[in-house]
Design a protein around this motif. Sequence first.
Motif, short mmCIF file in Angstrom:
data_model
loop_
_atom_site.label_atom_id
_atom_site.label_comp_id
_atom_site.label_asym_id
_atom_site.label_seq_id
_atom_site.Cartn_x
_atom_site.Cartn_y
_atom_site.Cartn_z
N MET A 199 0.84 -1.19 0.00
CA MET A 199 0.00 0.00 0.00
C MET A 199 0.88 1.25 0.00
O MET A 199 1.86 1.32 0.73
N SER A 200 0.52 2.22 -0.82
CA SER A 200 1.35 3.41 -1.00
C SER A 200 1.52 4.18 0.31
O SER A 200 0.61 4.26 1.13
N SER A 201 2.70 4.77 0.48
CA SER A 201 2.97 5.59 1.66
C SER A 201 2.23 6.92 1.61
O SER A 201 2.09 7.59 2.63
N LEU A 202 1.79 7.33 0.42
CA LEU A 202 0.89 8.48 0.29
C LEU A 202 -0.52 7.95 0.11
O LEU A 202 -0.72 6.94 -0.56
N LYS A 203 -1.50 8.61 0.70
CA LYS A 203 -2.88 8.14 0.63
C LYS A 203 -3.82 9.27 0.24
O LYS A 203 -3.50 10.46 0.44
N LYS A 204 -4.96 8.90 -0.30
CA LYS A 204 -6.01 9.88 -0.56
C LYS A 204 -6.53 10.43 0.77
O LYS A 204 -6.46 9.76 1.79
N ALA A 205 -7.06 11.63 0.72
CA ALA A 205 -7.55 12.26 1.95
C ALA A 205 -8.86 12.98 1.68
O ALA A 205 -9.18 13.32 0.54
N ASP A 206 -9.63 13.19 2.75
CA ASP A 206 -10.82 14.05 2.68
C ASP A 206 -10.32 15.48 2.92
O ASP A 206 -10.10 15.90 4.05
N ILE A 207 -10.13 16.20 1.83
CA ILE A 207 -9.44 17.49 1.88
C ILE A 207 -10.45 18.64 1.88
O ILE A 207 -11.36 18.68 1.06
N LEU A 208 -10.24 19.55 2.81
CA LEU A 208 -11.06 20.76 2.88
C LEU A 208 -10.38 21.89 2.13
O LEU A 208 -9.19 22.15 2.35
N VAL A 209 -11.12 22.54 1.25
CA VAL A 209 -10.63 23.72 0.53
C VAL A 209 -11.65 24.84 0.71
O VAL A 209 -12.82 24.58 1.02
N PRO A 210 -11.25 26.10 0.55
CA PRO A 210 -12.20 27.19 0.73
C PRO A 210 -13.35 27.11 -0.27
O PRO A 210 -13.16 26.76 -1.44
N ALA A 211 -14.54 27.41 0.21
CA ALA A 211 -15.73 27.41 -0.65
C ALA A 211 -15.68 28.61 -1.60
O ALA A 211 -14.91 29.56 -1.40
N LYS A 212 -16.50 28.55 -2.61
CA LYS A 212 -16.57 29.65 -3.57
C LYS A 212 -16.96 30.94 -2.86
O LYS A 212 -17.78 30.94 -1.95
N GLY A 213 -16.36 32.04 -3.27
CA GLY A 213 -16.65 33.33 -2.66
C GLY A 213 -15.61 33.79 -1.68
O GLY A 213 -15.56 34.97 -1.31
N VAL A 214 -14.75 32.87 -1.21
CA VAL A 214 -13.68 33.24 -0.29
C VAL A 214 -12.55 33.89 -1.09
O VAL A 214 -12.14 33.39 -2.13
N ASP A 215 -12.04 35.02 -0.60
CA ASP A 215 -10.90 35.70 -1.23
C ASP A 215 -9.66 34.85 -0.95
O ASP A 215 -9.15 34.81 0.17
N LEU A 216 -9.15 34.17 -1.97
CA LEU A 216 -8.09 33.19 -1.77
C LEU A 216 -6.75 33.83 -1.41
O LEU A 216 -5.95 33.24 -0.68
N THR A 217 -6.50 35.03 -1.91
CA THR A 217 -5.25 35.71 -1.56
C THR A 217 -5.22 36.03 -0.07
O THR A 217 -4.19 35.87 0.60
N LYS A 218 -6.36 36.47 0.47
CA LYS A 218 -6.43 36.75 1.90
C LYS A 218 -6.49 35.46 2.72
O LYS A 218 -6.07 35.43 3.88
N TRP A 219 -7.01 34.40 2.12
CA TRP A 219 -7.14 33.12 2.81
C TRP A 219 -5.78 32.50 3.11
O TRP A 219 -5.55 31.97 4.20
N SER A 220 -4.86 32.54 2.18
CA SER A 220 -3.64 31.74 2.24
C SER A 220 -2.47 32.55 2.80
O SER A 220 -2.08 33.56 2.23
#
Length: 401
Positions: free
Chosen positions: A1-22
């Motif tokens: 089994m791979s040492s990297l695995k899939k994940a349940d990843i959270l990303v900002p929803a639409k409408g969030v200012d990504l420059t200010k987010w990160s």
Amino acid sequence: MSSLKKADILVPAKGVDLTKWSVVACDQYTSQPEYWQRVEKLVGGEPSTLNLVYPEAFLSEGDERIEKINSAMKKYEEDGVFEELLGSLIYVERTMENGKTRKGIVGCVDLEDYDFSKGSKSKIRATEGTVLERIPPRVKIRENAGLELPHVMLLMNDSEKTVIECIEKGELIYDFDLMENGGHLKGYLLSDFEAERVLAAIDELEENAEDNLVFAVGDGNHSLATAKTCWENIKKNIPVEEQENHPARYCLVELENIHDDALEFEPIHRVVFGSDADKLMDGLLKYYPESSTEDNGGQHLRLVKGDEIKDLYIVNDKSNLAVGSLQNYLDHIGAEVDYIHGDDVVCKLSAQDGNVGFLLDGMEKSDLFTTVIKDGALPRKTFSMGHAWDKRYYFEAKKIK
């Protein structure tokens, strides 16, 4: 089994200012609170990872800030700030300020595959000595948090470029400019087919890994060690059958290829506070008696005080690197030290009364895996993957409760 695995990843929803987010990794600009004050002003009251992490420049604020972080995590989840991508891998392209594009994959690793103890033969290993005293304050931040946000970057030794460089990108899910000279970030959601191809290619690397070393920690050594410590604490109190799928067992990371042309190693310098430059230099030369201010073929470093820079050549057969010799001496005298990226910052800080800087030469990235296999972890804060503004910016998140 791979040492990297899939994940349940959270990303900002639409409408969030990504420059200010990160925002950049919390262990950057630790002696420059004005940087973080500038970021606070830019973010204002908008959703931002600034509210979900603890910049080390402000660690003196203590428990009150930790409580605000945990509250912000809960509020962001309740307010729909996140969108969750179930069972996913994300391919990221980070175009740096210098125009080069660094490539990586965001997924998770099993903390059972990682051991930061000296002499470890685990699949995932630390690349620098873990300072155990630095773990408890970080555990305090993480232990009641509902989410993790990664600035951990793992490296694989894929000389044939079989994993990332030939990737089929998939759906573009974010594309924006990072603040504060961070460059530009794009993220692509991998299709199920491509994700499986990536994991199979990593499996093949694992089968051929020298000394069982699959991933080396390129950045975020202490963050990953903190995640491991928290998981070990949780594991003691839950039944074995619940451990396999517990979210805290898996840590979100970005995986990169050490052979990526855009990946650069930069030295991490030192600034010593409350010290006299002449006494510090004389003490260092006496600690390693064969050392000199003349080129004797020893380990090279430079002492900085005001406008003056002095070359030093250290002879120490117990360390192969100047950074190791210097760190041993600074630990011996109990110096108050900060670890600095960038010659200009060292020179600026060293111009202040009572501050003395040390500029170090960089190490070759091609030596990393061989050195970790032969010698174990390097001296702490030996190298940095790029300048401070090149470090990983927080973007994705994962539930750990």
